[in-house]
Each structure stands twice: as C-alpha cells, then as structure tokens.
Design a protein around this motif. Structure first.
Motif, short mmCIF file in Angstrom:
data_model
loop_
_atom_site.label_atom_id
_atom_site.label_comp_id
_atom_site.label_asym_id
_atom_site.label_seq_id
_atom_site.Cartn_x
_atom_site.Cartn_y
_atom_site.Cartn_z
N ARG A 173 0.83 -1.20 0.00
CA ARG A 173 0.00 0.00 0.00
C ARG A 173 0.87 1.26 0.00
NH1 ARG A 173 -3.62 3.40 2.64
NH2 ARG A 173 -5.80 3.05 2.01
N ASP A 174 1.95 1.23 0.78
CA ASP A 174 2.85 2.38 0.83
C ASP A 174 3.58 2.57 -0.50
OD1 ASP A 174 2.12 2.78 3.47
OD2 ASP A 174 3.83 1.65 4.28
N VAL A 175 3.96 1.45 -1.13
CA VAL A 175 4.64 1.55 -2.42
C VAL A 175 3.70 2.16 -3.45
CG1 VAL A 175 5.84 0.29 -4.24
CG2 VAL A 175 6.07 -0.45 -1.86
N ARG A 176 2.44 1.74 -3.43
CA ARG A 176 1.45 2.29 -4.38
C ARG A 176 1.23 3.77 -4.15
NH1 ARG A 176 -3.01 -2.71 -4.23
NH2 ARG A 176 -1.44 -4.35 -4.61
N ALA A 177 1.17 4.15 -2.90
CA ALA A 177 1.01 5.58 -2.60
C ALA A 177 2.21 6.36 -3.13
CB ALA A 177 0.85 5.78 -1.10
N GLY A 178 3.41 5.77 -3.00
CA GLY A 178 4.60 6.43 -3.51
C GLY A 178 4.59 6.59 -5.02
N LEU A 179 3.85 5.72 -5.71
CA LEU A 179 3.71 5.83 -7.17
C LEU A 179 2.61 6.80 -7.57
CD1 LEU A 179 4.08 2.06 -8.09
CD2 LEU A 179 5.66 3.88 -8.75
N GLY A 180 1.93 7.36 -6.57
CA GLY A 180 0.89 8.33 -6.86
C GLY A 180 -0.44 7.73 -7.26
N LEU A 181 -0.68 6.47 -6.90
CA LEU A 181 -1.94 5.83 -7.27
C LEU A 181 -3.09 6.35 -6.41
CD1 LEU A 181 -0.74 2.16 -7.85
CD2 LEU A 181 -1.39 3.85 -9.57
N GLU A 182 -4.28 6.38 -7.00
CA GLU A 182 -5.46 6.88 -6.33
C GLU A 182 -5.87 5.91 -5.20
OE1 GLU A 182 -5.13 6.31 -9.50
OE2 GLU A 182 -5.41 8.20 -10.59
N ASP A 183 -6.72 6.40 -4.31
CA ASP A 183 -7.12 5.64 -3.13
C ASP A 183 -7.70 4.28 -3.49
OD1 ASP A 183 -6.28 7.68 -1.54
OD2 ASP A 183 -8.28 8.48 -1.11
N GLU A 184 -8.53 4.22 -4.56
CA GLU A 184 -9.17 2.95 -4.90
C GLU A 184 -8.18 1.91 -5.40
OE1 GLU A 184 -10.12 5.91 -8.29
OE2 GLU A 184 -9.94 5.91 -6.10
N TRP A 185 -6.97 2.34 -5.77
CA TRP A 185 -5.93 1.41 -6.19
C TRP A 185 -5.10 0.91 -5.00
CZ3 TRP A 185 -4.01 0.20 -11.37
CH2 TRP A 185 -4.87 0.63 -12.39
N LEU A 186 -5.12 1.62 -3.91
CA LEU A 186 -4.24 1.28 -2.79
C LEU A 186 -4.57 -0.08 -2.19
CD1 LEU A 186 -3.89 4.72 -0.95
CD2 LEU A 186 -2.49 3.77 -2.80
N ASP A 187 -5.84 -0.42 -2.13
CA ASP A 187 -6.26 -1.69 -1.53
C ASP A 187 -6.76 -2.68 -2.57
OD1 ASP A 187 -5.81 -0.95 1.24
OD2 ASP A 187 -7.52 0.41 0.99
N ALA A 188 -6.56 -2.38 -3.85
CA ALA A 188 -7.02 -3.27 -4.92
C ALA A 188 -6.09 -4.48 -5.05
CB ALA A 188 -7.06 -2.51 -6.24
N PHE A 189 -6.55 -5.48 -5.79
CA PHE A 189 -5.66 -6.58 -6.18
C PHE A 189 -5.01 -6.17 -7.49
CE2 PHE A 189 -4.53 -10.54 -8.28
CZ PHE A 189 -3.86 -11.20 -7.27
N LEU A 190 -3.70 -5.93 -7.45
CA LEU A 190 -3.00 -5.28 -8.56
C LEU A 190 -2.16 -6.27 -9.35
CD1 LEU A 190 -2.21 -2.77 -10.15
CD2 LEU A 190 -0.46 -2.30 -8.41
N LEU A 191 -2.49 -6.39 -10.64
CA LEU A 191 -1.68 -7.16 -11.59
C LEU A 191 -0.74 -6.19 -12.29
CD1 LEU A 191 -4.69 -8.98 -13.24
CD2 LEU A 191 -3.02 -10.11 -11.77
N VAL A 192 0.51 -6.63 -12.48
CA VAL A 192 1.50 -5.78 -13.16
C VAL A 192 2.13 -6.57 -14.30
CG1 VAL A 192 3.64 -4.47 -12.94
CG2 VAL A 192 1.98 -4.47 -11.07
N SER A 193 2.11 -5.97 -15.49
CA SER A 193 2.83 -6.52 -16.63
C SER A 193 3.96 -5.55 -16.95
CB SER A 193 1.90 -6.67 -17.83
OG SER A 193 2.62 -7.13 -18.97
N PHE A 194 5.21 -6.02 -16.78
CA PHE A 194 6.37 -5.15 -16.95
C PHE A 194 7.11 -5.52 -18.24
CE2 PHE A 194 10.96 -4.28 -15.51
CZ PHE A 194 10.91 -2.97 -15.96
N GLY A 195 7.29 -4.52 -19.09
CA GLY A 195 7.96 -4.72 -20.37
C GLY A 195 7.17 -4.06 -21.47
N GLY A 196 7.71 -4.10 -22.69
CA GLY A 196 7.02 -3.49 -23.82
C GLY A 196 5.60 -4.02 -23.96
N VAL A 197 4.65 -3.11 -24.22
CA VAL A 197 3.24 -3.49 -24.38
C VAL A 197 3.01 -3.76 -25.86
CG1 VAL A 197 0.86 -2.77 -23.98
CG2 VAL A 197 2.66 -2.05 -22.40
N GLN A 198 2.95 -5.04 -26.22
CA GLN A 198 2.92 -5.45 -27.62
C GLN A 198 1.83 -6.48 -27.86
OE1 GLN A 198 7.18 -6.48 -27.10
NE2 GLN A 198 7.48 -5.47 -29.07
#
Length: 555
Positions: free
Chosen positions: A354-379
C-alpha cells in the motif's frame, strides 16, 4: 580465461542490454573481459557494470588473444553488426531469440525491399519454407499496393475517425484511397461549416462526400497541391464524410525511401463550426476500422531469418530447451548447446505494498485493490487483448482487480489505449508508457502478481518475468513454447486456445481471493532465485559451458 564479449554499449538501452549489464559484473569476478561493439560505438566509456574502460570496435578483435568469444545476440536491429563478425570469427552465441527478424532486416536491408535480391537473402537466411512465406508476403504487398482499398460501411462505424487513415504524424495524417470521419454533435445541433485542409500530389482528384451526396471536388496541379474544402453540411444527411482520392499510386519519392503505402491525401486539419464556435477534430484518435497495410512484419514470427548466426556459431548458450531444440534440428543432435536460466537479482523488500502504491501516486481505490502488473514493452504478441478480455470477465466476480501495463506501447497499428477504452476499463487499467528499469521495479513491488503472456513467440525468455522473480512476485504465463518451461512452483500457466480467456479469468479470481496460495507462490519464487537463477549462478553456468565448449574456430 580471457573473454571477448561482443554486445551493445551502455548507451544502447534494450532488454538484452539490461541483461548483459546485470550479468557482466558476476562474470568479471572470474574471467578477464574485453567488450567489443559496433564500430560507431568504439571508444564509448563503459560504466562500472561493464568493468569500466572503453568499448572496442569489433573490427579490432584479434581472436588469437582470447580463449573464447561470446556474443549476446537477439532480435534487435542493433545486433546486425554481429552477423558479419560471426562469419569471420566464429565463437559462442548466447541466443536470446530464435526469431531474428529485426536483426536480419537491419543487417541486410534488401530483405525489406523484396525483389530478386531480397528473395535470395530470404532463401539463404531462412531456407525454402521461409523463402516461400517471404514471397507470398511480397506478392500480397504488391497486390495491395496496386489495388484500391476496399471501403467499409462508414455510417455503421462509431467514433470520429472512421476508416482509411494511416498512422498519425505530428502535423496531420495521411489517408489511403479514402478517409472517413464523423462530426461529433447531437442530431439536433446544426453544423454550419466543415473545413478540411489537405495536401495531395499533383494530378490527383479529391472529392468530399456526405453520405451519397458529393459536397466538393478538387484536382491538384503541379504548383498547387495544398488546398481546403469548405462545405456547408446537408442537414438532411448524417454528418459522416468521406474524402476520396483518385488515382493513388506509390510515388518515386516514396520508393526512394522504401515507403510503399498507398498515400491519398495528407489531411492537416478538420474543423467544424457551430454558430460562431470552431472545433477541431483530433486527428491522432484511433480509427474505428483500422487500415492495416500488408508489411513484411505481418509474418515476422514465421521468418526467423537466423541462418548466418545458427550456421556459423561454434556453440550456443540458450535459456530454454525450446530454442535449444530448434538449434539441434538445424545443426544436428551433437551441436554444442548449453542451457542456463535467465538471471535474476534479489531485489525484494518488506515494505507494505500500500505504501509503495502511494509512492507511485496511485489513487485511493488502487491502494487496496488486487493489482496485476505486466512489466515490459506493451505489444500485441503479449496477448494484451486476451488479458483485457479476461479482466472484464474476472471483475464481475472480483471488482477490485486492477491492471498496470508498465512499459512502452509498441507494435504496428496497435493502440493499447483504444483496446482499454473499447472494453470500458479506463478506471481499472493504467498505461504508464516507458519507465526506467528502477521505476519498473517499484511497480512490481507494488503489485500482487505479475502477468506476462506470449503467443506468437520469438522464442525469447522474458526478462520481465525474471525481473518479477527478483522482486519476489509470482507470474501468470502462457503454457506454451519457452514459457512452458518456467518453474511450476513459481508460475501459474494458462493454456492458449479457445478457453484461454475463461481460464485466465478464473485464474485471476482464484488468485485474488486466495492469499495463502499467493504467499506460497512468493516463497517459492524467493527459493528459486536463491537456489537456481541468481545472477551469480547464471554466470557460473556460463563459465562451465564456455570451458566445455570448443574454442572459436579463428583462434
């Protein structure tokens, strides 16, 4: 051991460049390394990860001074210089991709132009089957270049830019044989004027149609290719306009630059007036019915074009048996091939997500969400469409699911933002665009799970997956090709095919609601990094294989 490493310098940022930068310090603990690059980068200062000093030109490499020559080769245009060096010197190749399409087109530009020379190169680099595919592509391109583009039912399309548009450019946008658009106002609103500013080659006739009614026409002259249509719309017709151009043919200037697109008119702006108020259409918007010209890239995954590298290398290091088996089929079962895991670093920490997400500037509804991350070129070949479809389905049961696509959007005629909009996922998906590697790590730390699908594949093992492992995150991957070899305790694999979206959606919901399973997966990830794929273990495996392989033939 004294090692000549052939690679790209630090200034050339890429996935394989990052890989080399992470591996090199661990190799350098046990061997003496000199770095060789393309001649234009010779003399470039090497940073600490590269051992300091300066990069040397490949033309200066004396094979007799080294015990081994090692190339880091993948599907990158900046690796084109390695093909000639491989023929001249031999050596061991770490082959990151089986498909070397981009590298081949940069090494031999005639491949991109077609004709007899391109066909001969396709036969040499790919063999008869790839040459046949190459020729079919060339004929398809020629047919499309000569034939007028078929028009869709413009009025049935939604949006503002409808059909017939090439990719947007800074000062406007080219049409093909036509370009259609809609004035975005309610039917009750009277539009008083529509103005289309354009440029077209001499001798072309342009007509602007509103539905089946011709609104304006113009034929360009050699001294007058810039003009504008200024029309008063027929209030009895829908505000759908089609700009048609005749004749359309590839100009000598286009051919000189290798551009075979059917370019009709360059539209600089489209404006409309309601009363005294003027409004511009946004020409950078995605079009409802994309015009996709046939290019050689259409068949890139069926054109490995790797003959020079595979035939002339003395030995190979690979990251998957998928690529190793391809090499053995070409070179025979006795070909020297060593498999090592793509490396990873211990970068996890115990910060609250939650603290990392806040540091990325994510909105409140993202702080407690289940977050999937795809890292790399979006192709497109990362199956973004299937992932988004699955997210739509999964959110019906788990509405707290969110997805971050972290990386530069790449791929011809692929608009990731439009893919998100069409599924009404704007509130659930974040497109970051290009981020630094360090910022990418923060996104992975912020996430609950990494996702990295493939299909079709170049055979390249995903650096994004092993970066995820290094951040302690388990991964959802495709159960196919090289990804099928990823360790089961760390990876949840989804089959390709008709049930892919359903299976992926079910997997997302299951993982979002099963904290204990996620915890076990993350514990397994840390053990895998510690025991099998940490960069030091990868470097040690490199050295074991290099010592067992034959030296380069030019030694």
């Amino acid at each position: 051991m004294r090692l000549a490493l052939v690679t790209t310098p630090p200034s050339v940022r890429s996935g394989i460049g990052d890989y080399t930068r992470h591996l090199l310090p661990y190799l350098a603990r046990k061997v003496e390394i000199d770095v060789y690059v393309a001649p234009k980068y010779a003399g470039e200062a090497l940073d600490a990860d590269y051992g300091g000093g300066t990069a040397r030109s490949i033309d200066e490499l004396d094979p007799r001074r080294y015990d081994r020559i090692l190339y880091q080769v993948g599907n990158e245009s900046n690796h084109a210089f390695m093909a000639a060096a491989m023929k001249r010197l031999g050596g061991t190749v770490c082959l990151h991709d089986w498909v070397l399409f981009d590298m081949a087109l940069a090494a031999w530009p005639a491949l991109g132009r077609g004709g007899a020379k391109g066909t001969a190169l396709a036969l040499r680099e790919g063999g008869p089957a790839q040459c046949s595919r190459y020729l079919r592509n060339f004929l398809d391109r020629r047919r499309q270049k000569r034939a007028r583009v078929e028009e869709p039912d413009h009025a049935a399309l939604r949006g503002e830019l409808l059909a017939g548009w090439h990719a947007p450019e800074p000062n406007g946008r080219w049409t093909c044989d036509f370009g259609s658009f809609r004035i975005p106002v309610e039917r009750s609103v009277r539009v008083d004027e529509v103005v289309v500013d354009f440029h077209a080659a001499a001798g072309r006739t342009l007509t602007l149609w509103q539905g089946s009614g011709r609104a304006a026409g113009f034929t360009t002259r050699p001294d007058h290719g810039d003009d504008a249509f200024e029309v008063t719309p027929d209030p009895a017709r829908d505000l759908v306009f089609v700009l048609r151009v005749e004749p359309v043919e590839v100009t000598p200037e286009q051919r000189a630059h290798g551009d075979t697109r059917r370019l009709g008119a360059f539209v600089k702006s489209i404006r409309y007036r309601v009363g005294e108020r003027w409004t511009d259409l946004d020409l950078s918007l995605p079009q409802a019915h994309p015009f996709v010209p046939v290019t050689l890239s259409r068949d890139r995954f069926d054109l490995p074009l790797n003959g020079t590298i595979v035939r002339h290398a003395d030995a190979f290091i690979v990251h998957s048996e998928y690529v190793g088996d391809h090499i053995r089929r070409e070179r025979g079962a006795q070909a020297p091939v060593g498999r090592v895991w793509h490396g990873s670093e211990r970068r996890w920490d115990e910060r609250d997500r939650r603290d990392v997400r806040a540091g990325l500037g994510l909105e409140d509804e993202w702080l407690d969400a289940f977050l999937l991350v795809s890292f790399g070129g979006v192709q497109p070949h990362k199956r973004i469409d299937k992932l988004l479809d699955a997210l739509v389905v999964a959110r019906r049961s788990a509405p707290n699911l969110r997805l971050a696509l972290v990386g530069k959007v790449a791929g011809d005629f692929f608009d990731a933002a439009d893919e998100v909009r069409r599924r009404h996922l704007e509130d659930a998906v974040r497109l970051t665009g290009f981020v630094s590697e360090e910022d990418g790590w923060e996104w992975l730390r912020a996430g609950d799970l990494s996702v990295n699908l493939r299909g079709p594949t170049s055979g390249g093992t995903s650096g994004g997956i092993f970066q995820s492992f290094g951040l302690g995150r388990a991964v959802i991957a495709s159960d196919a090709a090289e990804q099928a070899e990823l360790p089961d305790p760390c990876t949840v694999k989804v089959p390709l095919g008709a049930s892919e979206v359903e299976s992926l959606a079910r997997t997302l919901v299951d993982l979002a609601t099963d904290r204990e399973r996620r915890t076990r997966l993350e514990q397994n990830v840390r053990r895998f990094v510690e025991d099998e794929c940490h960069w030091q273990r990868t470097a040690d495996a490199y050295l074991e294989h290099l010592e067992s392989f034959p030296p380069h033939r030019s030694r």
